[in-house]
Design an enzyme around this catalytic site. Structure first.
Site, mmCIF file in Angstrom:
data_model
loop_
_atom_site.group_PDB
_atom_site.id
_atom_site.type_symbol
_atom_site.label_atom_id
_atom_site.label_comp_id
_atom_site.label_asym_id
_atom_site.label_seq_id
_atom_site.Cartn_x
_atom_site.Cartn_y
_atom_site.Cartn_z
ATOM 1 N N HIS A 349 0.832 -1.205 0.000
ATOM 2 C CA HIS A 349 0.000 0.000 0.000
ATOM 3 C C HIS A 349 0.868 1.257 0.000
ATOM 4 C CE1 HIS A 349 -3.512 -2.489 0.764
ATOM 5 N NE2 HIS A 349 -4.276 -1.413 0.743
ATOM 6 N N LYS A 415 -9.226 -8.420 8.218
ATOM 7 C CA LYS A 415 -9.862 -8.838 9.461
ATOM 8 C C LYS A 415 -9.987 -7.636 10.384
ATOM 9 C CE LYS A 415 -5.810 -10.497 12.109
ATOM 10 N NZ LYS A 415 -5.845 -9.679 13.314
#
Length: 500
Positions: A349, A415
Site C-alpha cells: 500500500h 480482518k
C-alpha cells in the site's frame, strides 16, 4: 552424576516444539473453543468459531500452520542452578539456531515476519530470528522451556498503564478491551500482569498466557482469593461487552483471564494487558540430560465434529462487481467469493500510494477489483499457496481514501474493524469491506486455486499477488452506505447481555 544437557538437545527440542505448535492448538484451547461453539447464540460468531475449529483440525492432520502469521518465537527458559550443560554459547544464539531450523523446514516452512531494523528500512531477517528470550535461574538440576508463537495482530493490541494504587484494575482492563477492537482475533486469552516494575508487569502478562485454561474449573469450585475473584469478574464483564468472535457480536470474547502479580512500589500499580488470539500456540518441556524431548500428536477425537462443513453463503463473482451488486450486500451477510483478486498489505500500500503521488501508473489495474490484505505462507509441493488468512485492516486505513479515489477499487478483504476515516471513504466511493476469519488461514487457502506474484516481488510475503479463488468464505463488514457489523454486532449482543 547426571548426564549433561547438550546444546544439540536444547536446539533440537525447541525447533521441534516450534514446528509442533505451528499446526497443533493446545488441547485445553480446543476444548474451550468447542464449548464456546456450543454456547454461542450469534449466527455470525458461531460460524466464525466453526471455521476456526475446522481449520484447526485440518492443520492437525495436514501439518500446516494454523495461521499465516506464524508469529514471533517467544522462548521462556528456566535454568536450574545445578543443571549440568555443555553449552559454550549464549542462550540467544542457540535459541536463534532453533528458530532458524524450525522456520526453514522444507516440509512445513513458516512465514518469516521479523524485521531487523524497526526504525529504518525494516528489512526482513528471512528466518524469523531473533527470538524473544526470557531467562530465569531457578532451583534444581533441570532446564524447563516454554515456547510460544505470538502473532502481530494480538501483540499490537497490548495495553499498559501505571495506575493510581487506589484505582480498579478490573475497570481498567474492561475499558481497554472495549477499546481494543477485534484486531486481536477473539475469542482468545487475556494475560494480565500487575505490580513489579514496568518491564516486570509486561513479562508477567506475556508468561501468563502460557498457563492452562482452567476458568471453568475455577467457576465450579469458587474463587479462593482476590485474584481468582478478579479473573471471574473480568471474564464475565468482558464477555458482556458483546464483542464476540472476530468482533462480529456474540457471547464469547475471552476464553480465560490470567493474572500474575508481584510486589511493587508503594506509589505505583503497573498493569500490563496482553491478549492472545484464536491462534493461541504454546507448549512446554523439561530437559534433564536424557536426550531431546519428543512430542506426541494429540488425539484427533479432541476436535469436535461440526455439521455443515461445506461452503455456506451467497455466491459472488469478483469478476463482475457492479454497483448494483455491491449495493445489495448487507453487513453480517456471509458470501462465497469466486474469481480474481489481488493481495496487498502495508508495504505494498505504501509503495502504491507513493507511485500514485508521483503521477505514475500502478503495476496492477484495481478498477472494479478486490484487494485482499494477506501475507501468505510459502507453498510446499502440491499446494497453490500456503496458509493465507487475513491481516488487520486498520493498518491500511490511512491509504484507503487515496487508493479508492485513484484506482476504482471496489472490495477490500481483511480482518477486524475499520476506522471512521476508512469507513467514510468506503461509503463515499461505493465500496465494500469484507472480513475473512483470522485464525482460519489453512481453511481459506483451500479456496485459492491459482496464485502468482504480479508486482513488488522484492517485498517477499508482502508482494502483490493475483489469486484465483473459488467459494472463498467471507462476511460483509462495511456496506456501501458505511454501516459496519463491528459497530452494530457488539452493540446488539451487549444489549442482550444487559437484558439477561
Amino acid at each position: 552424576m547426571s548426564a549433561r544437557i547438550t546444546e544439540a538437545d536444547l536446539i533440537g527440542s525447541i525447533a521441534d516444539a516450534l514446528q509442533y505448535i505451528s499446526y497443533y492448538h493446545p488441547p485445553d484451547f480446543i476444548a474451550a473453543m468447542a464449548s464456546a461453539y456450543e454456547r454461542e447464540q450469534s449466527p455470525s460468531a458461531k460460524a466464525a468459531i466453526a471455521q476456526i475449529l475446522i481449520n484447526s483440525r485440518m492443520c492437525a492432520t495436514g501439518h500446516r500452520p494454523i495461521c499465516q502469521d506464524t508469529g514471533i518465537a517467544n522462548v521462556f527458559v528456566e535454568v536450574g542452578v545445578e543443571a549440568r550443560t555443555d553449552w559454550t554459547r549464549p542462550l540467544q544464539d542457540m535459541i536463534d539456531d532453533a528458530v532458524r531450523q524450525a522456520w526453514m523446514l522444507e516440509t512445513n516452512p513458516l512465514r518469516a515476519s521479523v524485521v531487523v531494523d524497526p526504525l529504518d528500512n525494516r528489512r526482513n531477517s528471512g528466518d524469523n530470528t531473533p527470538a524473544m528470550v526470557q531467562v530465569q535461574m531457578v532451583a534444581g538440576k533441570d532446564v524447563h522451556v516454554t515456547v510460544s508463537a505470538k502473532g502481530g495482530g494480538s501483540e499490537n493490541k497490548t495495553q499498559f498503564a501505571v495506575l493510581n494504587p487506589s484505582a480498579s484494575v478490573t475497570d481498567w482492563v474492561v475499558d481497554r478491551v472495549g477499546q481494543m477492537g477485534a484486531g486481536w482475533c477473539p475469542p482468545g486469552m487475556l494475560g494480565i500482569g500487575v505490580g513489579g516494575s514496568v518491564d516486570k508487569a509486561m513479562a508477567m502478562a506475556k508468561a501468563s498466557l502460557n498457563e492452562p485454561i482452567d476458568i471453568t474449573d475455577l467457576r465450579a469450585r469458587g474463587p479462593a482469593n482476590r485474584v481468582e475473584e478478579m479473573r471471574l469478574e473480568i471474564l464475565d464483564r468482558v464477555n458482556a461487552l458483546g464483542i464476540g468472535a472476530q468482533g462480529l457480536g456474540g457471547i464469547t470474547t475471552a476464553l480465560d483471564v490470567k493474572i500474575a502479580t508481584f510486589p511493587t512500589h508503594a506509589a505505583s500499580m503497573p498493569v500490563a494487558l496482553i491478549p492472545n488470539c484464536a491462534a493461541t500456540r504454546h507448549i512446554d518441556f523439561t530437559l534433564a540430560g536424557d536426550g531431546p524431548t519428543t512430542f506426541a500428536a494429540p488425539d484427533l477425537s479432541l476436535w469436535p465434529q461440526i455439521e455443515g462443513q461445506g461452503p455456506i453463503g451467497r455466491r459472488l463473482s469478483l469478476d463482475d462487481l457492479t454497483a448494483s451488486t455491491l449495493a445489495s450486500l448487507s453487513p453480517g451477510e456471509t458470501l462465497l467469493l469466486s474469481g480474481k483478486l489481488y493481495t496487498g498489505r502495508d508495504a505494498a500500500h505504501k509503495r502504491m500510494v507513493e507511485t500514485l503521488r508521483a503521477g505514475d501508473a500502478l503495476p496492477v489495474d484495481l478498477k472494479g477489483r478486490a484487494l485482499y490484505y494477506v501475507g501468505p505462507v510459502d507453498a510446499i509441493p502440491g499446494e497453490v499457496i500456503g496458509p493465507a488468512g487475513p491481516t488487520t485492516a486498520t493498518r491500511m486505513d490511512k491509504f484507503t481514501e487515496e487508493l479508492l479515489a485513484a484506482t476504482g477499487l471496489k472490495v477490500m478483504i481483511g480482518k477486524a474493524e475499520r476506522g471512521a476515516e476508512a469507513i467514510e471513504a468506503i461509503r463515499r466511493h461505493g465500496a465494500v469491506y469484507m472480513v475473512a476469519v483470522g485464525g482460519a488461514a489453512y481453511l481459506v487457502s483451500q479456496a485459492i486455486k491459482a496464485a502468482r506474484v504480479v508486482a513488488y516481488d522484492d517485498l517477499g510475503m508482502e508482494a502483490i499477488r493475483e489469486f484465483t479463488v473459488e467459494d472463498m468464505p467471507v462476511t460483509v463488514a462495511v456496506d456501501t452506505h458505511g454501516n459496519s457489523i463491528h459497530e452494530t454486532g457488539p452493540r446488539q449482543w451487549a444489549q442482550k447481555w444487559a437484558r439477561a
